[in-house]
Structures are given as C-alpha cells and as structure tokens.
Motif scaffolding. Structure first.
Motif: not given
Length: 438
Positions: A244-257, A274-286
């Motif tokens: 539910l963190m994917l774009p358009g879903e209930k828990n989608a974040p602001q400022g990163y994808v 296990t989540g992965t996201a990008t912001k300004d071309g940088q990817r992280i993993l949690t």
C-alpha cells in the motif's frame, strides 16, 4: 667512519640495480567532525536501511536477530524462477497445472491465494505475477513444482542459493513462507509441525539486494498495484497488491516513489515489508520485521519513517573524482628516484552515502597496502599506474557497515619515476650517512 661512509656510497650504487618496495604515504591529517544524526525509533522487532548498489548500511535496529519472514520468502522463490528463465530452463508461456494439495490450498479463503480450477492450466508469467503482486501462496507452490518437481526439492534449491550468498543462519522450510500447519504432506522432512521460514533483517536485505542487482526487471511486476489473473478465461479475477506504499495506494508517501518489493504476514511474523524506493535518481532498500502499533498500515508507517530518515538526512555523494588525488594520501615518498615523491591518484570515482551535513573533511580513509608487510618507501624506478594501496572511506558517528563486500578503491602512481643518476645517488648516500651519524 670512512668505512661506514663507503658503505653508504655502495648502497647508493646498488640502487642502480632494479629494486621494488612498498608504500610510505605522505599524509595530511584529516580532522573529522561528528556526523551523528538523530535516528528514528522504528516500532518493529527489527529494521534495516541500505544502499542496494553498494550494500552500505544507513540504519539498523536489531538487524541480526533471526525472525519469521512470512511471504518475504517469495523474493528467494522469485530469484530462482527468474534465474531459470534466464538459463532457458523455463519460459513465461509454459503452463502449469495444480496438484491436489495446491488445489485444496487455493480454496482456503483465510490464506492469500489465487482461485484455481482443479484441471486448470496457468502460465508461468501469470503465476509469477500473482506471487509477487498478490502474494499468492498457491502460485509460488506451482512454480516450485514446475522447476524442482516437489516443494522439498525447491526448498533445497532455496537453501543452497542463500548459502551461496553467504547467509548462514536462514531457516527455510517452505517456498511461500506459510507455516507448516498449512502444508499437509508437503511439510519439509524433519521440520517442526509449526515451523516457518526465519531469517534476520540483514539476511532479507541481502536477498532483496541480489534480486534487484541480478534481475532489476522484477520491479516491472512489483510496481503494479492491480492486475487481472486469468484474463479472458473462466478464472478471470481482479487482484490487487498488498503493497500500500505504491503510488495511488493508501500509504503512498510524499516526496519519493516506492516501486517494490515484498510484503509478508503470518501470526508469528506479524506485519513485515521489504521496500525499495527512489528519489532524485537514488535508490534505497529497507526491511521492517514485525511492525507494531494499532494501525492496519503499521508496516508501511514504520517503513515511511525509515525511508524519510534516509532521504531527508542522507545523500549519495562523490567524494573523489576518477584520476584525482585523495587529500589524506596525495603522494608517496620515493627512494633513489629523480624526484623525491610521486603523486597518487584513484582508479575510479569514489562515492558514498553521507549525512547531508557532511563535507569531504568529515571523511576519514582506511588504508591497506596492496602487498602485505610494513609500509616503507617506494624504490625507483617506478612505473606509471603502479598499484600501491587501497582505500575505503569512513565516517565518524555512523555505522560504516556494508552487507556483502566493502567497496575498496585503488591508489596508483600518476607518473613514471626513473632512477636518479649516479652522482645524485652518491650524494643521497652521503646525506643519509651524515643524518644517521648525527
């Protein structure tokens, strides 16, 4: 005294012969300011955040404790399926039929499954999509049977795969992450009746890192929020993601994808992600394991805390450009050379995630000689691009930990340094003698 002087001169003459040596670096002391940031308290049993490209750990909390992982297991299953496809042993268009156990399991509405027909045939692509988007347990089991002939054989493949990645404390019993109580006669031999898969947060992060590195195309699947299983057949079913963190879903974040990666839930594991996201071309993993709290989206709330901490407070920074000097290790001294020092440069650009308040002056460098032994001078003649040592950037106040291999960067000589002429060598020998004498 005259005899000793002759010895020094002879040493100087011998220097005309080929010689080699290690490194005595002329270094500049780096004053490292603290880079400690206020880290968030993640309301979960364990958590970790990292840069998947290098394995640099940016946050960890109880990350080494082995805990149930539920359907995050399916990342291992997905890796093996994608590997089989790459090797030509499996194709996306192959069809698979459910066996009796899998068909019965698919009728259990208390579990996450796709509806199956006892005599139905389903493509590998549809089953993979169902497994990674809708977390379908029956789909994972059908894929495992197709590859290995049985659940047990596929679990053996999984165990070998994680062992190859250096994971030593994984406890794997099923291809889906389900507890043994749901697996009937497919229970892994010798495993406890209520066993389920367990790994540490670091282990899960390694699995996800390998999946992203070797098969980045998995994100094409995991970024889907909705899909139709069995389109234009009697099994046609609209299915939705559990992420539910994917774009358009209930828990989608602001400022990163967020575009992946895998949720997991069992009574033992609690809510995991296990989540992965990008912001300004940088990817992280949690990785967040057994998130706590009353909100049904607790695993995403805690993941957002972690991702915001990284994106708000950290940045991937180029510390040194390729073919440039590193301030702390700019030159090496040279014995018997036409010049007394030689410049050292890097073999490639040096990057590192650092707190946004960090400057290059905050970085210390860990140095390792290329060949073992006590550091001493380089001895002329010296060739250009001679590898003399390796360096690794270090930060004060943060973990400086990597999963997998810590990146190292090579220092090499910038120019050739020929041997000095005879008269210079004799003069150097006399000067060395006098310095030693007095």
């Amino acid at each position: 005294m005259f005899k000793k002087l002759v010895q020094y001169v002879m040493v100087s003459l011998l220097a005309l012969a080929p010689a080699s040596g290690l490194l005595n670096v002329r270094s500049t002391k780096v004053v490292a300011a603290t880079t400690t940031m206020a880290a968030p308290q993640i309301n979960a049993s364990a958590a970790i955040a990292l840069d998947p490209a290098t394995g640099q750990v940016l946050y960890e909390q109880n990350a080494e404790q082995v805990l149930p992982i539920a359907s995050m297991t399916k990342m291992i299953t997905a890796y093996i399926i994608l590997e089989q496809i790459k090797q030509g042993k499996l194709t996306w268009t192959q069809t698979v039929k459910p066996d009796g156990l899998i068909y019965q399991l698919s009728q259990n509405r208390d579990l996450t499954n796709v509806p199956l027909q006892a005599d139905g045939q389903y493509t590998v692509k549809a089953l993979f999509q169902a497994m990674m988007v809708a977390s379908a347990n029956d789909a994972a089991m059908m894929l495992a049977n197709q590859v290995a002939g049985s659940q047990q054989n596929f679990v053996n493949l999984m165990r070998q795969k994680v062992a190859d990645w250096g994971i030593k404390d994984a406890q794997l019993y099923s291809v889906s992450g389900l507890n043994n109580q749901f697996l009937g006669n497919e229970v892994y031999p010798g495993s406890p009746a209520d066993a389920e898969n367990e790994m540490s947060a670091i282990d899960v992060a390694i699995v996800a890192q390998k999946l992203l590195a070797d098969y980045p195309e998995v994100l094409v699947t995991t970024k889907q929020a909705h899909f139709t299983f069995g389109a234009q057949t009697s099994d046609e079913t609209a299915m939705s993601t559990w992420n539910l963190m994917l774009p358009g879903e209930k828990n989608a974040p602001q400022g990163y994808v967020v575009d992946g990666l895998k949720t997991g839930t069992t009574d033992k594991a609690g809510d995991c992600f296990t989540g992965t996201a990008t912001k300004d071309g940088q990817r992280i993993l949690t990785v967040v394991m057994h998130a706590n709290g009353d909100d049904t989206g607790r695993r995403f709330i805690e993941t957002n805390k972690l991702m915001q901490f990284v994106f708000d407070g950290w940045q991937a920074k180029q510390l040194v450009q390729a073919n440039q000097k590193v301030k702390a290790y700019q030159t090496a001294t040279v014995k018997y050379g036409r010049q007394k020092t030689v410049s050292l440069i890097t073999d490639k650009p040096i990057f590192m995630w650092v707190p946004k308040t960090t400057t290059v002056a905050n970085v210390k460098w860990q140095y390792q000689v290329v060949k073992g032994g006590i550091q001493r001078q380089l001895v002329a003649p010296i060739k250009k691009n001679l590898q003399v040592g390796r360096i690794t950037p270090q930060l004060q106040g943060v973990t400086n930990r990597y999963i997998g291999k810590t990146p190292q960067y090579t220092l090499r000589t910038k120019v050739n340094v020929p041997k000095a002429n005879l008269f210079v060598l004799i003069g150097d020998g006399i000067q060395e003698f006098l310095t030693d004498l007095f």
